[in-house]
Design a protein around this motif. Structure first.
Motif, PDB file in Angstrom:
ATOM      1  N   LYS A  96       0.530  -1.293   0.116  1.00 43.12           N
ATOM      2  CA  LYS A  96      -0.150  -0.145  -0.115  1.00 43.12           C
ATOM      3  C   LYS A  96       1.217   1.528   0.270  1.00 43.12           C
ATOM      4  O   LYS A  96       1.333   2.054  -1.186  1.00 43.12           O
ATOM      5  CB  LYS A  96      -0.875   0.267   1.669  1.00 43.12           C
ATOM      6  N   LYS A  97       1.506   1.673   1.074  1.00 41.94           N
ATOM      7  CA  LYS A  97       2.459   2.800   1.123  1.00 41.94           C
ATOM      8  C   LYS A  97       3.960   2.302   2.137  1.00 41.94           C
ATOM      9  O   LYS A  97       3.547   1.574   2.619  1.00 41.94           O
ATOM     10  CB  LYS A  97       2.162   3.728   1.734  1.00 41.94           C
ATOM     11  N   ALA A  98       4.705   3.215   1.517  1.00 46.24           N
ATOM     12  CA  ALA A  98       5.965   2.272   2.553  1.00 46.24           C
ATOM     13  C   ALA A  98       7.017   4.052   2.262  1.00 46.24           C
ATOM     14  O   ALA A  98       6.899   4.956   1.850  1.00 46.24           O
ATOM     15  CB  ALA A  98       7.018   1.609   1.911  1.00 46.24           C
ATOM     16  N   ARG A  99       7.509   4.127   3.691  1.00 52.88           N
ATOM     17  CA  ARG A  99       8.683   5.632   4.383  1.00 52.88           C
ATOM     18  C   ARG A  99       9.798   4.941   4.060  1.00 52.88           C
ATOM     19  O   ARG A  99       9.645   3.877   4.846  1.00 52.88           O
ATOM     20  CB  ARG A  99       8.169   5.899   5.133  1.00 52.88           C
ATOM     21  N   ILE A 100      11.043   5.257   3.431  1.00 54.05           N
ATOM     22  CA  ILE A 100      12.712   4.988   3.750  1.00 54.05           C
ATOM     23  C   ILE A 100      12.807   6.283   3.790  1.00 54.05           C
ATOM     24  O   ILE A 100      12.469   7.332   3.575  1.00 54.05           O
ATOM     25  CB  ILE A 100      12.532   4.550   2.030  1.00 54.05           C
TER      26      ILE A 100
END
Length: 637
Positions: free
Chosen positions: A109-113
């Motif tokens: 769905k969504k990820a933060r790196i």
């Protein structure tokens, strides 16, 4: 592997190797567009190793060697020992000005790196960040411009609203014009199973195996590595790259030098990674050392750090130096971490090494070409001497954080051992080669140490130490056979001293019911006065009688010397040793000590000149060929 090719002897030639070198070792390599400096590794090479040395995860996750899968809501970071990028070291010592961190993401769905950095004080700052809603490759970039005195870079991941998969993480930079050939040289003596596992670890990683051009296994023992099934299983994996050599036992100096000798003969541009046989090998460390060496501004010895094998999250020391006037190596560089859990703390500050031990250390080709081969001192101080000699010729050593192997913990080895002969003798040799030793100060220091050992009833240790000094006094001729006779003498003569013998703790040579445990109090505030008092009391028999038990942690000279019959736990925790006061033996050793140290003080200036004059011959290829028997083999052929 073609065994006939492995053992083939070349024609007589001053630069000829004793065996045929692998073809890939004999030429430089064209570089890729970008050089991989390190990879994202998420679990270790053994179940003994904590995964949190690689990545710390909060929430549910699944790890593989180069794969990390986070479930919805989980987070992870690589601000860990093997997960960090040692930015300070790369900025200070290499031509790298920018790194790219590439990875492949599987986003539900969504990820933060985030790409995050620290400074010398450990303060956190974000360098680059990405919000990702689709699967595919991602690249983040970090300039290397604010890390001279300290700091590192790492990754942080958040799985937001769904699962997140992370694979193929690589830290890269623009590659140099060419990549230098590199070989690994492993020295072994009757640690066949350990060595087989080390070789197998190298074979287990396709990328690392592709980056190295040769592996030389130098077997000096009688329990042969080649007879181990595991070794035979991995031989085909290496193809033409593996070379197995047998030779007389010439210690670590002789085994590692054989690797330098063979590789430098095959290609004057090839680097050599020296590696112990009994380590737990992290293959990623090989990749990182080799990449660093290819990017340094000047040819640099690049060493791996040592983690403890029995306490795998503990670092031995961040960087070491030598104090020649005190005959002390393994000294912690100021501000370096020592005996520290790397699960709890990282080394933020850059610390510069004086030398690196040879549990794993890369030696550039230019160093061998410029300063020659090591001195044949068999064991102990050989790596120290070579590192000092390299620095005197303009080559520095970098001990690279986040690149390590696991090696047996040093404090599990008892100080009272035959190795003390080589440590004593070789410390005097190395000191003589590289500084003007103060004879008065050195003999005073040695007398103090020997006096402490005498009152502690360690008569065999005193004898072994004096043996080392006496053989130093013989001059460079003591190195004529590479240490074979010295080893036999040092080990054999210790049998005359009962306290050097280790006994099972359950069946000591005294009645267990007679042993009374005595714990030590605090260290004396005036140790010299206490030493004199203990010596007088020992001489006149004014000691506490009965059989006393002393634990390893309490076995200080000032405590043990209170008694006349002591059962002391061996440092290995595998048994005990029994010390008993012997006035006649103490008197004989004291007289010998005074005589030997008087000679050392008087003869030291001349001996220093003799050893220095002998270095060119001792370190020559011809001398090592003689020790290996290669010259005779060439003549016979």
């Amino acid at each position: 592997m073609d065994q006939s090719a492995t053992q083939a002897v070349t024609e007589t030639n001053d630069r000829a190797p004793a065996v045929v070198a692998p073809a890939s070792l004999r030429s430089d390599h064209r570089a890729p567009d970008r050089l991989v400096l390190q990879r994202g590794i998420f679990t270790g090479p053994s179940a003994k190793v904590s995964d949190e040395l690689y990545a710390v995860v909060k929430g549910r996750a699944h790890r593989e060697r180069q794969v990390l899968r986070l479930e919805k809501g989980a987070a992870a970071h690589t601000n860990t020992y093997f997960g960090r990028f040692a930015a300070s070291y790369w900025q200070r010592w290499t031509t790298v000005t920018e790194v790219r961190v590439a990875m492949v993401l599987d986003v539900t769905k969504k990820a933060r790196i985030r790409l995050v950095a620290s400074d010398i004080a450990g303060h956190r700052r974000i360098i680059d960040t990405a919000q990702v809603t689709e699967s595919g490759p991602l690249t983040l970039t970090a300039p290397l411009d604010q890390y001279v005195d300290g700091g590192a870079i790492w990754l942080e991941f958040d799985a937001i609203g769904g699962d997140l998969g992370i694979t193929e993480v690589s830290w890269t930079t623009a590659a140099p014009d060419h990549i230098r050939p590199v070989a690994i040289a492993i020295c072994t003596f009757n640690r066949a199973e350990d060595c087989a596992h080390t070789v197998a670890a190298l074979a287990s990683d396709e990328v690392v195996l592709g980056a190295i051009d040769a592996v030389y296994v130098v077997d000096q023992g009688t329990d042969l590595v080649q007879d181990r099934p595991l070794y035979q299983e991995v031989v085909p994996v290496f193809g033409d790259k593996l070379r197995y050599l047998r030779q007389p036992n010439l210690g670590g100096a002789g085994g590692f030098t054989r690797g330098l000798y063979e590789v430098s003969a095959a290609n004057e541009h090839a680097d050599v990674i020296l590696m112990d046989d009994d380590i737990l090998c992290e293959p990623e460390t090989v990749l990182r050392l080799n990449a660093f060496a290819n990017m340094t501004v000047e040819p640099t010895l690049v060493g791996a750090q040592m983690l403890f094998l029995l306490n795998p999250d503990y670092l031995n020391v961040g960087a070491e130096e030598v104090h020649l006037q005190q005959l002390r190596h393994g000294q912690k560089v100021p501000k370096a971490l020592r005996n520290t859990s790397m699960l709890k703390r990282n080394q933020e500050r850059r610390v510069d090494a004086g030398y690196n031990a040879w549990w794993t250390c890369l030696i550039p080709a230019e160093v061998v070409a410029e300063i020659g081969l090591p001195v044949p001192i068999f064991f102990q101080w050989d790596d120290v001497e070579y590192g000092i000699r390299a620095r005197e010729n303009g080559f520095v050593t970098v001990t690279l954080p986040n690149a390590a192997v696991w090696h047996a913990d040093f404090y599990w080895k008892d100080y009272d051992d035959w190795a003390r002969y080589f440590s004593t003798r070789n410390s005097l040799i190395v000191g003589s080669l590289h500084t003007d030793l103060d004879g008065k100060a050195i003999t005073r220091k040695l007398f103090r140490e020997l006096a402490e050992q005498l009152v502690a009833m360690q008569y065999g240790l005193v004898h072994t130490t004096l043996q080392g000094i006496e053989d130093f006094l013989k001059g460079p001729k003591v190195l004529q056979d590479g240490g074979i006779a010295a080893l036999a003498a040092a080990r054999g003569s210790r049998a005359d001293y009962p306290e050097t013998i280790k006994h099972p703790a359950a069946t000591p040579p005294v009645r267990s019911g007679d042993i009374q445990l005595r714990r030590a109090t605090g260290e004396p505030s005036r140790p010299l006065l206490v030493l004199i008092k203990r010596a007088v009391n020992q001489w006149f028999g004014r000691t506490q009688h009965g059989v006393i038990g002393v634990t390893r942690e309490d076995a200080y000279w000032w405590h043990v010397s209170l008694f006349d019959h002591v059962v002391v736990t061996d440092a290995s925790q595998s048994g005990v040793r029994v010390r008993q006061r012997d006035k006649a033996r103490a008197r004989q050793l004291l007289r010998r000590t005074i005589h030997v140290l008087r000679r050392l003080r008087n003869e030291l200036p001349a001996l220093q000149r003799e050893y220095r004059a002998a270095v060119p011959e001792l370190t020559s290829r011809a001398n090592w060929e003689r020790l290996y028997g290669i010259a005779n083999a060439k003549q016979d052929s």
